[in-house]
Design a protein around this motif. Structure first.
Motif, PDB file in Angstrom:
ATOM      1  N   LEU A 103       0.813  -1.219   0.000  1.00  0.00           N
ATOM      2  CA  LEU A 103       0.000   0.000   0.000  1.00  0.00           C
ATOM      3  C   LEU A 103       0.848   1.270   0.000  1.00  0.00           C
ATOM      4  CD1 LEU A 103      -2.680  -1.115   2.629  1.00  0.00           C
ATOM      5  CD2 LEU A 103      -2.812  -1.227   0.124  1.00  0.00           C
ATOM      6  N   ARG A 104       2.091   1.160   0.390  1.00  0.00           N
ATOM      7  CA  ARG A 104       2.982   2.319   0.461  1.00  0.00           C
ATOM      8  C   ARG A 104       4.221   2.095  -0.364  1.00  0.00           C
ATOM      9  NH1 ARG A 104       2.156   7.100   2.930  1.00  0.00           N
ATOM     10  NH2 ARG A 104       1.522   6.895   5.074  1.00  0.00           N
ATOM     11  N   LYS A 105       4.780   3.200  -0.864  1.00  0.00           N
ATOM     12  CA  LYS A 105       6.010   3.174  -1.641  1.00  0.00           C
ATOM     13  C   LYS A 105       7.122   3.805  -0.801  1.00  0.00           C
ATOM     14  CE  LYS A 105       3.484   3.845  -5.937  1.00  0.00           C
ATOM     15  NZ  LYS A 105       3.272   4.715  -7.101  1.00  0.00           N
ATOM     16  N   PRO A 106       7.976   2.985  -0.223  1.00  0.00           N
ATOM     17  CA  PRO A 106       9.027   3.546   0.635  1.00  0.00           C
ATOM     18  C   PRO A 106      10.108   4.243  -0.185  1.00  0.00           C
ATOM     19  CG  PRO A 106       9.317   1.191   0.411  1.00  0.00           C
ATOM     20  CD  PRO A 106       8.020   1.529  -0.267  1.00  0.00           C
ATOM     21  N   SER A 107      10.720   5.234   0.426  1.00  0.00           N
ATOM     22  CA  SER A 107      11.832   5.938  -0.226  1.00  0.00           C
ATOM     23  C   SER A 107      13.079   5.066  -0.183  1.00  0.00           C
ATOM     24  CB  SER A 107      12.101   7.258   0.506  1.00  0.00           C
ATOM     25  OG  SER A 107      12.624   6.987   1.805  1.00  0.00           O
ATOM     26  N   ALA A 108      14.091   5.488  -0.925  1.00  0.00           N
ATOM     27  CA  ALA A 108      15.368   4.755  -0.924  1.00  0.00           C
ATOM     28  C   ALA A 108      15.977   4.767   0.475  1.00  0.00           C
ATOM     29  CB  ALA A 108      16.324   5.363  -1.941  1.00  0.00           C
ATOM     30  N   ASP A 109      15.799   5.873   1.214  1.00  0.00           N
ATOM     31  CA  ASP A 109      16.341   5.947   2.581  1.00  0.00           C
ATOM     32  C   ASP A 109      15.667   4.917   3.490  1.00  0.00           C
ATOM     33  OD1 ASP A 109      18.103   7.973   1.948  1.00  0.00           O
ATOM     34  OD2 ASP A 109      16.731   9.576   2.568  1.00  0.00           O
ATOM     35  N   ILE A 110      14.358   4.794   3.396  1.00  0.00           N
ATOM     36  CA  ILE A 110      13.630   3.815   4.216  1.00  0.00           C
ATOM     37  C   ILE A 110      14.058   2.402   3.837  1.00  0.00           C
ATOM     38  CG2 ILE A 110      11.356   2.859   4.764  1.00  0.00           C
ATOM     39  CD1 ILE A 110      11.866   5.601   6.039  1.00  0.00           C
ATOM     40  N   LEU A 111      14.203   2.156   2.531  1.00  0.00           N
ATOM     41  CA  LEU A 111      14.658   0.830   2.090  1.00  0.00           C
ATOM     42  C   LEU A 111      16.039   0.519   2.650  1.00  0.00           C
ATOM     43  CD1 LEU A 111      13.443   0.794  -1.619  1.00  0.00           C
ATOM     44  CD2 LEU A 111      12.509  -0.510   0.304  1.00  0.00           C
ATOM     45  N   GLN A 112      16.900   1.536   2.684  1.00  0.00           N
ATOM     46  CA  GLN A 112      18.243   1.331   3.224  1.00  0.00           C
ATOM     47  C   GLN A 112      18.170   0.996   4.719  1.00  0.00           C
ATOM     48  OE1 GLN A 112      20.906   4.647   2.719  1.00  0.00           O
ATOM     49  NE2 GLN A 112      22.681   3.324   2.821  1.00  0.00           N
ATOM     50  N   GLN A 113      17.305   1.673   5.458  1.00  0.00           N
ATOM     51  CA  GLN A 113      17.140   1.397   6.880  1.00  0.00           C
ATOM     52  C   GLN A 113      16.605  -0.017   7.099  1.00  0.00           C
ATOM     53  OE1 GLN A 113      15.519   5.829   7.329  1.00  0.00           O
ATOM     54  NE2 GLN A 113      14.896   4.547   9.035  1.00  0.00           N
ATOM     55  N   LEU A 114      15.646  -0.420   6.267  1.00  0.00           N
ATOM     56  CA  LEU A 114      15.097  -1.768   6.378  1.00  0.00           C
ATOM     57  C   LEU A 114      16.153  -2.820   6.053  1.00  0.00           C
ATOM     58  CD1 LEU A 114      11.609  -1.148   4.741  1.00  0.00           C
ATOM     59  CD2 LEU A 114      12.020  -1.801   7.125  1.00  0.00           C
ATOM     60  N   ALA A 115      16.946  -2.566   5.017  1.00  0.00           N
ATOM     61  CA  ALA A 115      17.996  -3.511   4.635  1.00  0.00           C
ATOM     62  C   ALA A 115      19.012  -3.664   5.758  1.00  0.00           C
ATOM     63  CB  ALA A 115      18.686  -3.032   3.362  1.00  0.00           C
ATOM     64  N   LYS A 116      19.378  -2.555   6.369  1.00  0.00           N
ATOM     65  CA  LYS A 116      20.345  -2.611   7.474  1.00  0.00           C
ATOM     66  C   LYS A 116      19.775  -3.422   8.634  1.00  0.00           C
ATOM     67  CE  LYS A 116      23.195   0.372  10.359  1.00  0.00           C
ATOM     68  NZ  LYS A 116      23.527   1.755  10.732  1.00  0.00           N
ATOM     69  N   ALA A 117      18.498  -3.198   8.954  1.00  0.00           N
ATOM     70  CA  ALA A 117      17.864  -3.935  10.053  1.00  0.00           C
ATOM     71  C   ALA A 117      17.745  -5.422   9.740  1.00  0.00           C
ATOM     72  CB  ALA A 117      16.486  -3.339  10.344  1.00  0.00           C
ATOM     73  N   LEU A 118      17.535  -5.743   8.458  1.00  0.00           N
ATOM     74  CA  LEU A 118      17.413  -7.144   8.050  1.00  0.00           C
ATOM     75  C   LEU A 118      18.765  -7.789   7.753  1.00  0.00           C
ATOM     76  CD1 LEU A 118      14.332  -6.790   5.681  1.00  0.00           C
ATOM     77  CD2 LEU A 118      14.406  -8.120   7.815  1.00  0.00           C
ATOM     78  N   ARG A 119      19.797  -6.975   7.731  1.00  0.00           N
ATOM     79  CA  ARG A 119      21.158  -7.415   7.395  1.00  0.00           C
ATOM     80  C   ARG A 119      21.218  -8.020   5.999  1.00  0.00           C
ATOM     81  NH1 ARG A 119      22.101  -9.582  13.329  1.00  0.00           N
ATOM     82  NH2 ARG A 119      22.826  -7.640  14.228  1.00  0.00           N
ATOM     83  N   ILE A 120      20.596  -7.297   5.062  1.00  0.00           N
ATOM     84  CA  ILE A 120      20.660  -7.675   3.652  1.00  0.00           C
ATOM     85  C   ILE A 120      21.129  -6.468   2.860  1.00  0.00           C
ATOM     86  CG2 ILE A 120      18.863  -9.446   3.829  1.00  0.00           C
ATOM     87  CD1 ILE A 120      16.910  -7.477   2.551  1.00  0.00           C
ATOM     88  N   SER A 121      21.440  -6.671   1.606  1.00  0.00           N
ATOM     89  CA  SER A 121      21.914  -5.610   0.733  1.00  0.00           C
ATOM     90  C   SER A 121      20.788  -4.625   0.409  1.00  0.00           C
ATOM     91  CB  SER A 121      22.445  -6.239  -0.566  1.00  0.00           C
ATOM     92  OG  SER A 121      22.520  -5.299  -1.583  1.00  0.00           O
ATOM     93  N   ALA A 122      21.075  -3.337   0.578  1.00  0.00           N
ATOM     94  CA  ALA A 122      20.089  -2.312   0.204  1.00  0.00           C
ATOM     95  C   ALA A 122      19.815  -2.380  -1.293  1.00  0.00           C
ATOM     96  CB  ALA A 122      20.591  -0.930   0.595  1.00  0.00           C
ATOM     97  N   GLU A 123      20.833  -2.720  -2.073  1.00  0.00           N
ATOM     98  CA  GLU A 123      20.663  -2.800  -3.525  1.00  0.00           C
ATOM     99  C   GLU A 123      19.637  -3.864  -3.894  1.00  0.00           C
ATOM    100  OE1 GLU A 123      23.657  -2.603  -2.020  1.00  0.00           O
ATOM    101  OE2 GLU A 123      24.251  -0.611  -2.717  1.00  0.00           O
TER     102      GLU A 123
END
Length: 152
Positions: free
Chosen positions: A45-65
């Protein structure tokens, strides 16, 4: 830029969260986003920004790319180059000068290989039919060649 494919992104995030054995609330807290916002991202339902995706990737310990590709922000072909650069820059065993030299060498190889990549050759024109053995070169097919006489 590619359009955001938020449905697949949400499914991918949910799967990554489950594999990391995190609750929605735990991931939201770790990424610094609200629980309802993360829920909306996961449901597409939402389109996260690149910054939010980067924060999520860091929390999940996966590549932001990886998340950028899932979201359609980054093209799959670009991901390999970005990840290679990120790995080089993140390597603690080499110093900054060595990292820059390594990146320069990497880029020069990429450029060299791009130049060496085969370019589609234009189609060769059809070869003319071979002349009949009785025809003289350059003579029309319906004419008989002139007779030659040997003079001494």
């Amino acid at each position: 830029m590619a359009t955001l494919n938020v449905g697949n992104l949400g499914e991918y995030l949910r799967e990554q969260r489950r594999q990391a054995q995190l609750s929605l609330r735990q991931l939201a807290d770790a990424a610094g986003v609200s629980n309802p916002y993360l829920s909306q991202i996961e449901r597409g339902l939402r389109k996260p920004s690149a910054d939010i995706l980067q924060q999520l990737a860091k929390a999940l310990r996966i590549s932001a790319e990886t998340l950028y590709v899932q979201a359609g922000i980054l093209d799959e072909r670009d991901r390999d180059e970005v990840e290679t650069r990120a790995v080089i820059l993140a390597d603690p065993s080499i110093n900054e000068r060595q990292k820059q030299v390594l990146l320069q060498i990497y880029e020069s190889f990429r450029k060299e290989n791009a130049l060496d990549a085969p370019v589609a050759a234009p189609e060769a024109p059809e070869a003319p039919e071979a002349p009949d053995a009785t025809e003289a070169p350059g003579a029309p097919a319906d004419e008989t060649p002139p007779k030659t006489t040997n003079r001494i």
